[in-house]
Design a protein around this motif. Structure first.
Motif, PDB file in Angstrom:
ATOM      1  N   SER A   1      -1.144 -37.937   0.045  1.00  0.00           N
ATOM      2  CA  SER A   1      -1.222 -38.933   1.118  1.00  0.00           C
ATOM      3  C   SER A   1      -0.264 -40.079   0.814  1.00  0.00           C
ATOM      4  O   SER A   1       0.520 -40.489   1.662  1.00  0.00           O
ATOM      5  N   ASP A   2      -0.359 -40.608  -0.412  1.00  0.00           N
ATOM      6  CA  ASP A   2       0.555 -41.641  -0.876  1.00  0.00           C
ATOM      7  C   ASP A   2       1.729 -40.940  -1.547  1.00  0.00           C
ATOM      8  O   ASP A   2       1.592 -40.427  -2.653  1.00  0.00           O
ATOM      9  N   VAL A   3       2.877 -40.875  -0.881  1.00  0.00           N
ATOM     10  CA  VAL A   3       3.988 -40.133  -1.474  1.00  0.00           C
ATOM     11  C   VAL A   3       4.327 -40.674  -2.853  1.00  0.00           C
ATOM     12  O   VAL A   3       4.293 -41.877  -3.099  1.00  0.00           O
ATOM     13  N   PHE A   4       4.614 -39.745  -3.757  1.00  0.00           N
ATOM     14  CA  PHE A   4       4.990 -40.016  -5.142  1.00  0.00           C
ATOM     15  C   PHE A   4       3.811 -40.444  -6.004  1.00  0.00           C
ATOM     16  O   PHE A   4       3.994 -40.847  -7.151  1.00  0.00           O
ATOM     17  N   PHE A   5       2.598 -40.344  -5.451  1.00  0.00           N
ATOM     18  CA  PHE A   5       1.387 -40.410  -6.247  1.00  0.00           C
ATOM     19  C   PHE A   5       0.735 -39.033  -6.170  1.00  0.00           C
ATOM     20  O   PHE A   5       1.077 -38.224  -5.302  1.00  0.00           O
ATOM     21  N   PHE A   6      -0.205 -38.770  -7.039  1.00  0.00           N
ATOM     22  CA  PHE A   6      -0.777 -37.429  -7.120  1.00  0.00           C
ATOM     23  C   PHE A   6      -2.258 -37.512  -6.774  1.00  0.00           C
ATOM     24  O   PHE A   6      -3.099 -37.825  -7.619  1.00  0.00           O
ATOM     25  N   ASP A   7      -2.546 -37.249  -5.474  1.00  0.00           N
ATOM     26  CA  ASP A   7      -3.914 -37.446  -5.002  1.00  0.00           C
ATOM     27  C   ASP A   7      -4.429 -36.298  -4.141  1.00  0.00           C
ATOM     28  O   ASP A   7      -5.491 -36.413  -3.549  1.00  0.00           O
ATOM     29  N   HIS A   8      -3.673 -35.181  -4.077  1.00  0.00           N
ATOM     30  CA  HIS A   8      -4.142 -34.092  -3.211  1.00  0.00           C
ATOM     31  C   HIS A   8      -4.029 -32.722  -3.870  1.00  0.00           C
ATOM     32  O   HIS A   8      -5.025 -32.156  -4.287  1.00  0.00           O
ATOM     33  N   MET A   9      -2.823 -32.171  -3.956  1.00  0.00           N
ATOM     34  CA  MET A   9      -2.698 -30.818  -4.487  1.00  0.00           C
ATOM     35  C   MET A   9      -1.283 -30.580  -5.026  1.00  0.00           C
ATOM     36  O   MET A   9      -0.325 -31.237  -4.621  1.00  0.00           O
ATOM     37  N   PRO A  10      -1.140 -29.612  -5.953  1.00  0.00           N
ATOM     38  CA  PRO A  10       0.197 -29.248  -6.437  1.00  0.00           C
ATOM     39  C   PRO A  10       0.906 -28.349  -5.441  1.00  0.00           C
ATOM     40  O   PRO A  10       0.274 -27.690  -4.607  1.00  0.00           O
ATOM     41  N   LEU A  11       2.217 -28.312  -5.506  1.00  0.00           N
ATOM     42  CA  LEU A  11       3.003 -27.332  -4.761  1.00  0.00           C
ATOM     43  C   LEU A  11       3.299 -26.160  -5.688  1.00  0.00           C
ATOM     44  O   LEU A  11       3.645 -26.354  -6.859  1.00  0.00           O
ATOM     45  N   LYS A  12       3.171 -24.948  -5.173  1.00  0.00           N
ATOM     46  CA  LYS A  12       3.484 -23.772  -5.963  1.00  0.00           C
ATOM     47  C   LYS A  12       4.998 -23.678  -6.174  1.00  0.00           C
ATOM     48  O   LYS A  12       5.781 -24.004  -5.294  1.00  0.00           O
TER      49      LYS A  12
ATOM     50  N   PHE B   1      -3.338 -31.643  -9.619  1.00  0.00           N
ATOM     51  CA  PHE B   1      -2.691 -32.417  -8.571  1.00  0.00           C
ATOM     52  C   PHE B   1      -1.179 -32.222  -8.470  1.00  0.00           C
ATOM     53  O   PHE B   1      -0.565 -32.682  -7.518  1.00  0.00           O
ATOM     54  N   ARG B   2      -0.560 -31.580  -9.448  1.00  0.00           N
ATOM     55  CA  ARG B   2       0.891 -31.416  -9.386  1.00  0.00           C
ATOM     56  C   ARG B   2       1.344 -30.235 -10.236  1.00  0.00           C
ATOM     57  O   ARG B   2       0.685 -29.858 -11.208  1.00  0.00           O
ATOM     58  N   SER B   3       2.492 -29.686  -9.854  1.00  0.00           N
ATOM     59  CA  SER B   3       3.222 -28.745 -10.692  1.00  0.00           C
ATOM     60  C   SER B   3       4.392 -29.497 -11.316  1.00  0.00           C
ATOM     61  O   SER B   3       4.868 -30.493 -10.757  1.00  0.00           O
ATOM     62  N   SER B   4       4.858 -29.028 -12.462  1.00  0.00           N
ATOM     63  CA  SER B   4       5.969 -29.692 -13.143  1.00  0.00           C
ATOM     64  C   SER B   4       6.874 -28.658 -13.781  1.00  0.00           C
ATOM     65  O   SER B   4       6.440 -27.547 -14.120  1.00  0.00           O
ATOM     66  N   PHE B   5       8.139 -29.020 -13.937  1.00  0.00           N
ATOM     67  CA  PHE B   5       9.082 -28.174 -14.674  1.00  0.00           C
ATOM     68  C   PHE B   5      10.206 -29.046 -15.208  1.00  0.00           C
ATOM     69  O   PHE B   5      10.446 -30.161 -14.729  1.00  0.00           O
ATOM     70  N   ASP B   6      10.895 -28.523 -16.223  1.00  0.00           N
ATOM     71  CA  ASP B   6      12.058 -29.178 -16.801  1.00  0.00           C
ATOM     72  C   ASP B   6      13.317 -28.435 -16.368  1.00  0.00           C
ATOM     73  O   ASP B   6      13.292 -27.223 -16.129  1.00  0.00           O
ATOM     74  N   LEU B   7      14.411 -29.171 -16.293  1.00  0.00           N
ATOM     75  CA  LEU B   7      15.691 -28.566 -15.927  1.00  0.00           C
ATOM     76  C   LEU B   7      16.781 -29.130 -16.820  1.00  0.00           C
ATOM     77  O   LEU B   7      16.969 -30.347 -16.894  1.00  0.00           O
ATOM     78  N   ALA B   8      17.490 -28.237 -17.495  1.00  0.00           N
ATOM     79  CA  ALA B   8      18.648 -28.629 -18.295  1.00  0.00           C
ATOM     80  C   ALA B   8      19.879 -28.652 -17.401  1.00  0.00           C
ATOM     81  O   ALA B   8      20.204 -27.641 -16.757  1.00  0.00           O
TER      82      ALA B   8
END
Length: 269
Positions: free
Chosen positions: A49-60, A84-91
């Protein structure tokens, strides 16, 4: 205690203001501009709901596409999905600009079965297998979405920003990693590679949780699909557009909804 009351009031106000809004998808990189010998960025993917905060669900991350400056596909590392979020690293092994995209194309259906209202979402391949052939009041919509952000290592450039010609896309007339507060940026919205004329675009600055108004900027594209925005201040911004029509629709759908969302960082002067 006064501070707690103020925070509670702001929370209630924000919930009231945003309750009617759909949850907003975004890709949020730890940095959009880097330099050095193989720097790294960490990216969060969520809908909130609040963009760039984590208050709903992760994206696959199944549909994640990372386009490197030379046009090749880069691979994420250390991918994970939480509550609430998915995460990944990128080189960032190449100099130039990367485009990070989550792309999906699905069908959404509503119908009645034995008098009961049903809803379904899935691929075109599974539609005939999972939706009854005798479904009543069948309504099918083709839904495509693209969620993006951009990261540059060193000097901006390369092939990553090229348009695919499929769905709703943003063509950068101003480089998305060269945005500066007080300056005007120009973009073009394209649908299936053609100008999306008279389309509505919404731009929202981050920090919704800490202000009483959404303060969104509402824009319209011109006949060439182009729109401009003068950035009021530095920070992270969320840009969104959606088009609903019946063009290039694949059976059994009769209408389509194409959406686009991007995370953009505006730097100070």
């Amino acid at each position: 205690m006064k501070t707690l009351r103020q925070l509670a009031a702001l929370t209630i106000l924000a919930a009231t203001t945003l309750s009617a809004q759909a949850h907003r998808p975004f890709l949020l990189p730890s940095s959009t501009v880097t330099a050095g010998n193989t720097p790294w960025v960490t990216v969060d993917a969520a809908a909130a709901s609040d963009v760039f905060f984590f208050d709903h669900m992760p994206l696959k991350l199944d549909a994640l596409i990372i386009t490197a400056p030379d046009g090749s596909k880069a691979k994420p590392e250390n991918s994970s999905t939480g509550k609430f979020r998915s995460s990944f690293d990128l080189a960032l092994t190449q100099t130039g600009s990367y485009k990070l995209s989550l792309v999906s194309d699905t069908l959404m259906a509503s119908y009645k079965e034995n008098g009961s209202q049903k809803r379904w979402r899935g691929s075109a391949e599974n539609f005939s297998k999972e939706v009854p052939a005798n479904a009543e009041d069948l309504q099918v919509t083709q839904r495509s979405s693209r969620v993006e952000t951009f990261v540059t290592n060193g000097k901006p450039g390369g092939k990553a920003l090229e348009i695919s010609g499929s769905g709703l896309e943003l063509q950068a007339l101003t480089h998305p990693n060269d945005l500066v507060a007080g300056e005007t940026a120009r973009f073009r919205l394209l649908i299936d590679g053609k100008p999306a004329a008279n389309a509505h675009v919404i731009v929202i600055a981050g920090g919704i949780r800490y202000r009483q108004k959404l303060d969104e900027t509402l824009l319209n594209t011109d006949a060439s699909g182009t729109f401009s925005i003068q950035w009021p201040s530095a920070g992270i911004y969320w840009l969104e557009a959606e088009i609903k029509d019946s063009n290039n629709v694949k059976a059994p759908a009769k209408t389509r909804a194409a959406s686009y969302a991007a995370t953009l960082e505006v730097l100070p002067q």
